[in-house]
Design a protein around this motif. Structure first.
Motif, PDB file in Angstrom:
ATOM      1  N   ASN A  61       6.608  24.714  47.958  1.00  0.00           N
ATOM      2  CA  ASN A  61       7.909  24.856  48.608  1.00  0.00           C
ATOM      3  C   ASN A  61       7.896  25.993  49.635  1.00  0.00           C
ATOM      4  O   ASN A  61       8.492  25.890  50.694  1.00  0.00           O
ATOM      5  N   LYS A  62       7.208  27.095  49.295  1.00  0.00           N
ATOM      6  CA  LYS A  62       7.117  28.229  50.214  1.00  0.00           C
ATOM      7  C   LYS A  62       6.365  27.845  51.475  1.00  0.00           C
ATOM      8  O   LYS A  62       6.736  28.224  52.592  1.00  0.00           O
ATOM      9  N   LYS A  63       5.299  27.077  51.313  1.00  0.00           N
ATOM     10  CA  LYS A  63       4.536  26.630  52.472  1.00  0.00           C
ATOM     11  C   LYS A  63       5.366  25.715  53.358  1.00  0.00           C
ATOM     12  O   LYS A  63       5.361  25.831  54.583  1.00  0.00           O
ATOM     13  N   LEU A  64       6.108  24.786  52.717  1.00  0.00           N
ATOM     14  CA  LEU A  64       6.947  23.876  53.473  1.00  0.00           C
ATOM     15  C   LEU A  64       8.057  24.625  54.199  1.00  0.00           C
ATOM     16  O   LEU A  64       8.404  24.302  55.341  1.00  0.00           O
ATOM     17  N   MET A  65       8.621  25.651  53.529  1.00  0.00           N
ATOM     18  CA  MET A  65       9.682  26.435  54.138  1.00  0.00           C
ATOM     19  C   MET A  65       9.156  27.215  55.340  1.00  0.00           C
ATOM     20  O   MET A  65       9.800  27.280  56.388  1.00  0.00           O
ATOM     21  N   SER A  66       7.937  27.779  55.213  1.00  0.00           N
ATOM     22  CA  SER A  66       7.327  28.523  56.316  1.00  0.00           C
ATOM     23  C   SER A  66       7.076  27.604  57.503  1.00  0.00           C
ATOM     24  O   SER A  66       7.321  27.974  58.653  1.00  0.00           O
ATOM     25  N   MET A  72      15.863  27.151  52.897  1.00  0.00           N
ATOM     26  CA  MET A  72      16.049  27.240  51.445  1.00  0.00           C
ATOM     27  C   MET A  72      17.154  26.294  50.985  1.00  0.00           C
ATOM     28  O   MET A  72      17.022  25.618  49.964  1.00  0.00           O
ATOM     29  N   THR A  73      18.246  26.244  51.741  1.00  0.00           N
ATOM     30  CA  THR A  73      19.351  25.339  51.403  1.00  0.00           C
ATOM     31  C   THR A  73      18.917  23.888  51.476  1.00  0.00           C
ATOM     32  O   THR A  73      19.264  23.069  50.625  1.00  0.00           O
ATOM     33  N   LYS A  74      18.132  23.582  52.492  1.00  0.00           N
ATOM     34  CA  LYS A  74      17.634  22.217  52.665  1.00  0.00           C
ATOM     35  C   LYS A  74      16.757  21.804  51.497  1.00  0.00           C
ATOM     36  O   LYS A  74      16.896  20.707  50.940  1.00  0.00           O
ATOM     37  N   LYS A 127      16.744  23.098  48.461  1.00  0.00           N
ATOM     38  CA  LYS A 127      17.553  23.045  47.243  1.00  0.00           C
ATOM     39  C   LYS A 127      18.282  21.719  47.140  1.00  0.00           C
ATOM     40  O   LYS A 127      18.328  21.091  46.079  1.00  0.00           O
ATOM     41  N   ASN A 128      18.860  21.281  48.255  1.00  0.00           N
ATOM     42  CA  ASN A 128      19.581  19.997  48.267  1.00  0.00           C
ATOM     43  C   ASN A 128      18.646  18.832  47.978  1.00  0.00           C
ATOM     44  O   ASN A 128      18.990  17.902  47.248  1.00  0.00           O
ATOM     45  N   GLU A 129      17.448  18.885  48.544  1.00  0.00           N
ATOM     46  CA  GLU A 129      16.470  17.818  48.312  1.00  0.00           C
ATOM     47  C   GLU A 129      16.050  17.777  46.837  1.00  0.00           C
ATOM     48  O   GLU A 129      15.885  16.710  46.253  1.00  0.00           O
ATOM     49  N   LYS A 130      15.903  18.955  46.224  1.00  0.00           N
ATOM     50  CA  LYS A 130      15.513  19.026  44.818  1.00  0.00           C
ATOM     51  C   LYS A 130      16.606  18.462  43.917  1.00  0.00           C
ATOM     52  O   LYS A 130      16.337  17.730  42.964  1.00  0.00           O
ATOM     53  N   GLU A 131      17.857  18.818  44.223  1.00  0.00           N
ATOM     54  CA  GLU A 131      18.978  18.312  43.420  1.00  0.00           C
ATOM     55  C   GLU A 131      19.084  16.798  43.524  1.00  0.00           C
ATOM     56  O   GLU A 131      19.370  16.115  42.541  1.00  0.00           O
ATOM     57  N   LEU A 132      18.856  16.260  44.692  1.00  0.00           N
ATOM     58  CA  LEU A 132      18.919  14.813  44.873  1.00  0.00           C
ATOM     59  C   LEU A 132      17.809  14.099  44.122  1.00  0.00           C
ATOM     60  O   LEU A 132      17.997  13.024  43.574  1.00  0.00           O
ATOM     61  N   SER A 133      16.626  14.722  44.071  1.00  0.00           N
ATOM     62  CA  SER A 133      15.494  14.096  43.380  1.00  0.00           C
ATOM     63  C   SER A 133      15.684  14.093  41.866  1.00  0.00           C
ATOM     64  O   SER A 133      15.166  13.225  41.163  1.00  0.00           O
ATOM     65  N   LEU A 134      16.444  15.073  41.327  1.00  0.00           N
ATOM     66  CA  LEU A 134      16.686  15.152  39.886  1.00  0.00           C
ATOM     67  C   LEU A 134      17.868  14.308  39.434  1.00  0.00           C
ATOM     68  O   LEU A 134      18.071  14.087  38.246  1.00  0.00           O
ATOM     69  N   GLN A 135      18.655  13.850  40.355  1.00  0.00           N
ATOM     70  CA  GLN A 135      19.852  13.067  40.016  1.00  0.00           C
ATOM     71  C   GLN A 135      19.454  11.690  39.496  1.00  0.00           C
ATOM     72  O   GLN A 135      18.543  11.057  39.989  1.00  0.00           O
ATOM     73  N   ASP A 136      20.163  11.208  38.395  1.00  0.00           N
ATOM     74  CA  ASP A 136      19.891   9.893  37.800  1.00  0.00           C
ATOM     75  C   ASP A 136      20.290   8.810  38.791  1.00  0.00           C
ATOM     76  O   ASP A 136      21.458   8.697  39.160  1.00  0.00           O
ATOM     77  N   PRO A 137      19.335   8.000  39.234  1.00  0.00           N
ATOM     78  CA  PRO A 137      19.668   6.984  40.229  1.00  0.00           C
ATOM     79  C   PRO A 137      20.605   5.906  39.711  1.00  0.00           C
ATOM     80  O   PRO A 137      21.215   5.193  40.485  1.00  0.00           O
ATOM     81  N   PHE A 138      20.703   5.757  38.350  1.00  0.00           N
ATOM     82  CA  PHE A 138      21.565   4.724  37.777  1.00  0.00           C
ATOM     83  C   PHE A 138      22.956   5.231  37.438  1.00  0.00           C
ATOM     84  O   PHE A 138      23.849   4.457  37.138  1.00  0.00           O
ATOM     85  N   LYS A 139      23.111   6.557  37.473  1.00  0.00           N
ATOM     86  CA  LYS A 139      24.379   7.143  37.061  1.00  0.00           C
ATOM     87  C   LYS A 139      25.528   6.716  37.963  1.00  0.00           C
ATOM     88  O   LYS A 139      26.618   6.388  37.523  1.00  0.00           O
ATOM     89  N   LYS A 140      25.226   6.715  39.249  1.00  0.00           N
ATOM     90  CA  LYS A 140      26.256   6.350  40.212  1.00  0.00           C
ATOM     91  C   LYS A 140      26.667   4.895  40.045  1.00  0.00           C
ATOM     92  O   LYS A 140      27.847   4.537  40.120  1.00  0.00           O
ATOM     93  N   ASN A 141      25.671   4.026  39.806  1.00  0.00           N
ATOM     94  CA  ASN A 141      25.981   2.603  39.643  1.00  0.00           C
ATOM     95  C   ASN A 141      26.792   2.345  38.381  1.00  0.00           C
ATOM     96  O   ASN A 141      27.712   1.550  38.368  1.00  0.00           O
TER      97      ASN A 141
END
Length: 224
Positions: free
Chosen positions: A3-8, A163-165, A167-181
């Protein structure tokens, strides 16, 4: 670590985009105005009241030196040493071959030898085309140490953005894809048509049971 490398990389990418954008704009302005530096800030009061200290001048370098006439305000290198850039008004043409002119600051009592004359094509930079009043105060903000503070703030904003970007990507990846449905699926208990069908079925079963029971009782009576 990844993540640090990607952020840099993201920060470097943003800085590179800004740098390229500034460079392209600067080169474009040089082409349009025909001079290496189309902007100059008035640093003295020699042209007051026409030009005030901190006024920004936009200089047109495409105007040929041969077309310069008395009364024009021009920007030129100081004849004696070429160590300063001067902006004064043309006072007279003192020679034609080669063309040589004399200038004078509007607020000065007389022309200054070595500064106002002799000016030839070699010293000439361009003619003042536009004046932007008092914008030159901004240049004071770009002097050390304020300019370093501004650079740090800009880099800090880029870091927070990355960092915000992430964090948002990480939260989206952890979200249950079936929960919304699942939340959008209506329970069968909330569908009136299904409720009615269930009730009709219950009544039908109840009637069948009653008929069967009555037939059984009649059969028992006949046997007796």
């Amino acid at each position: 670590m990844l993540n640090k490398k990607l952020m840099s990389k993201g920060i470097l990418k943003d800085i590179l985009i800004v740098a390229i954008g500034v460079l392209v704009i600067w080169i474009g302005l040089q082409v349009v105005f025909g001079t290496q530096n189309p902007f100059y800030v008035v640093a003295s009061g020699s042209m007051i009241p026409v030009l005030e200290v901190y006024d920004v001048l936009i200089v047109q370098g495409h105007v040929p030196f041969d077309d310069i006439k008395v009364g024009d305000i021009i920007v030129f290198n100081r004849p004696s040493g070429h160590d300063r850039v001067i902006v004064h008004r043309v006072a007279s043409v003192i020679d034609d071959e080669p063309k040589t002119i004399r200038t004078k600051g509007d607020a000065n009592p007389a022309s200054i030898p070595g500064t106002d004359f002799p000016i030839t094509k070699e010293e000439y930079i361009g003619k003042v085309a536009y004046v932007i009043p008092q914008v030159g105060y901004v240049t004071q903000l770009l002097k050390p140490p304020i300019n370093y503070v501004i650079i740090v703030i800009v880099i800090g904003i880029m870091v927070v953005k990355q960092m915000t970007k992430k964090k948002n990507e990480k939260e989206l990846s952890l979200q249950d894809p079936f929960k919304k449905n699942d939340s959008n699926v209506e329970s069968t208990a909330n569908i009136p048509e299904l409720d009615k069908l269930e009730k009709d079925k219950a009544y039908s079963n109840h009637d069948n049971d009653s008929s069967t029971k009555a037939e059984k009782q009649e059969s028992e009576k006949d046997q007796k």
